[in-house]
Design an enzyme around this catalytic site. Structure first.
Site, PDB file in Angstrom:
ATOM      1  N   ALA A  69     -28.972  15.615  49.980  1.00  0.00           N
ATOM      2  CA  ALA A  69     -28.526  15.292  48.626  1.00  0.00           C
ATOM      3  C   ALA A  69     -29.576  14.752  47.681  1.00  0.00           C
ATOM      4  CB  ALA A  69     -27.522  14.521  48.757  1.00  0.00           C
ATOM      5  N   ASN A 149     -20.913   4.951  49.769  1.00  0.00           N
ATOM      6  CA  ASN A 149     -21.569   5.306  51.050  1.00  0.00           C
ATOM      7  C   ASN A 149     -21.480   3.755  51.536  1.00  0.00           C
ATOM      8  OD1 ASN A 149     -23.030   4.729  49.259  1.00  0.00           O
ATOM      9  ND2 ASN A 149     -24.663   4.412  50.479  1.00  0.00           N
ATOM     10  N   SER A 194     -24.895  16.699  51.336  1.00  0.00           N
ATOM     11  CA  SER A 194     -25.765  17.254  52.502  1.00  0.00           C
ATOM     12  C   SER A 194     -25.685  17.539  53.853  1.00  0.00           C
ATOM     13  CB  SER A 194     -26.017  15.506  52.606  1.00  0.00           C
ATOM     14  OG  SER A 194     -27.225  15.698  53.533  1.00  0.00           O
ATOM     15  N   CYS A 314     -30.760   4.488  53.965  1.00  0.00           N
ATOM     16  CA  CYS A 314     -32.025   3.822  52.709  1.00  0.00           C
ATOM     17  C   CYS A 314     -32.810   2.983  52.347  1.00  0.00           C
ATOM     18  CB  CYS A 314     -31.529   5.720  51.823  1.00  0.00           C
ATOM     19  SG  CYS A 314     -30.826   6.773  51.902  1.00  0.00           S
TER      20      CYS A 314
END
Length: 376
Positions: A69, A149, A194, A314
């Site tokens: 993604a 997220n 994704s 991340c």
């Protein structure tokens, strides 16, 4: 180990794994070759593409396979910015977007674009009046995440899409966390997804692009994927993605019911914790909670047999409090006392109960130790 980090990645579906093995072991042809082995591999790629499009259930559009993604979002953001007329240099997004969006938008400032990061309210949702004022005739592109997220809130992407189109701008949706869980925005111009968030393999994602829209390539080379994304595709990864998407389509109602059951249980199990973000407009497989007097990082260390997180995988190594939680108005202390618990298809009620017991006991111990140190 009890796995409760479904926002970071989901367990690979056994059916997706089985679909990948023959393409790794036996049918290893280059899908861009014209001989029989290549055509066989290409057929599996196209089957996967059809399965994903069917699962997305959107109006006419095309699907471009990418490495994930992040690449899909970069292709769309930079491409739409480059395509925009000279009098449209404004790019509007939310302050709580994933770094793949936020950092890409901010990087375009060096090329003369005007990044606008809209604030969110205490519940994590954007104020549509503020968005309406920001999205003007100078706007080239509006970007919003369907499901956040870190905190799981569902943004009003349909309304944002309407505002973008009314101003003559393009709308891009980051649907990585929402795909298969909540309806996708049918009027969006582009959508990024994704595989590894829907029980598929890591290393493959896709960009859905509405028919009639074109973008300049970000990666140049052999002209694969209609010239938009050069590079040899992995038929195995594509096939795994396709099977995972098809399973998600078939199991959607059962998955939703299972997650709702776990959510209700979690609310009881984590009684006394504060939920970060809206409790009404959210995906219930994401529980982001905080508690006074705890340190989230230490809590993770104290519960080594449980996989949960502080927020985005991340950004987990940065050492900085979450920009998403800051965006809600939380203090550094409140942000550092927050953890994210994610569950889904393969999470059992017993696992959630065992994990909640261990996490709450570790948190209580932290609080007791802190109070004792303060009292001494």
């Amino acid at each position: 180990m009890i796995y409760l980090d479904y926002q970071a990645t989901t367990p690979l579906a056994p059916e997706a794994f089985e679909a990948m093995v023959p393409l790794l072991r036996d049918h290893y042809g280059n899908p861009h070759s014209t001989h029989r082995a290549g055509r066989q591999a290409a057929a599996q790629v196209e089957l996967a593409r059809d399965r994903i499009l069917s699962a997305m259930a959107l109006p006419e559009g095309r699907l471009i396979f990418t490495s994930g993604a992040t690449e899909a979002l970069n292709i769309a953001i930079t491409g739409f910015a480059r395509n925009a007329p000279a009098d449209r240099r404004r790019i509007v997004t939310l302050a709580t977007e994933h770094a793949a969006v936020r950092d890409t938008v901010l990087a375009l400032e060096a090329d003369g674009y005007e990044p606008v990061l809209l604030p969110v309210q205490r519940d994590g949702l954007v104020d549509l009046d503020i968005a309406r004022a920001a999205i003007n005739p100078e706007t080239a592109l509006v970007i919003a995440m369907l499901v956040n997220n870190e905190i799981g809130v569902i943004q009003p992407v349909d309304a944002l899409c309407d505002l973008a189109h009314a101003a003559g701008a393009v709308f891009l949706c980051d649907a990585v966390q929402g795909f298969g869980r909540v309806p996708l925005p049918e009027n969006a111009d582009a959508i990024a997804i994704s595989a590894h968030k829907v029980h598929g393999p890591k290393g493959v994602g896709a960009l859905w692009l509405r028919d009639g829209l074109t973008l300049p390539p970000l990666i140049h080379g052999g002209g694969q994927e209609g010239g938009l994304r050069s590079g040899t595709l992995s038929p195995a990864l594509c096939a795994g993605f396709g099977v995972a998407a098809d399973l998600m389509r078939q199991n959607r109602e059962a998955d939703v019911a299972h997650v709702e059951k776990l959510w209700k249980a979690a609310l009881d199990l984590f009684h006394g914790w504060t939920i970060n973000g809206s409790t009404d407009n959210r995906y219930h497989g994401n529980l982001n909670i905080r508690r006074d007097g705890i340190d989230g990082a230490r809590l993770l260390s104290d519960c080594r047999n449980i996989a949960f997180s502080l927020g985005s995988a991340c950004a987990s190594g940065s050492g900085r409090p979450s920009h998403v939680l800051h965006g809600l108005g939380l203090s550094d202390k409140e942000a550092r006392g927050s953890v994210r618990i994610g569950f889904g298809r393969y999470t059992s009620a017993a696992e959630l109960e065992d994990a909640a017991r261990a996490i709450t006991q570790a948190a209580a111990h932290q609080t007791t130790v802190a109070q004792g140190a303060h009292g001494s």
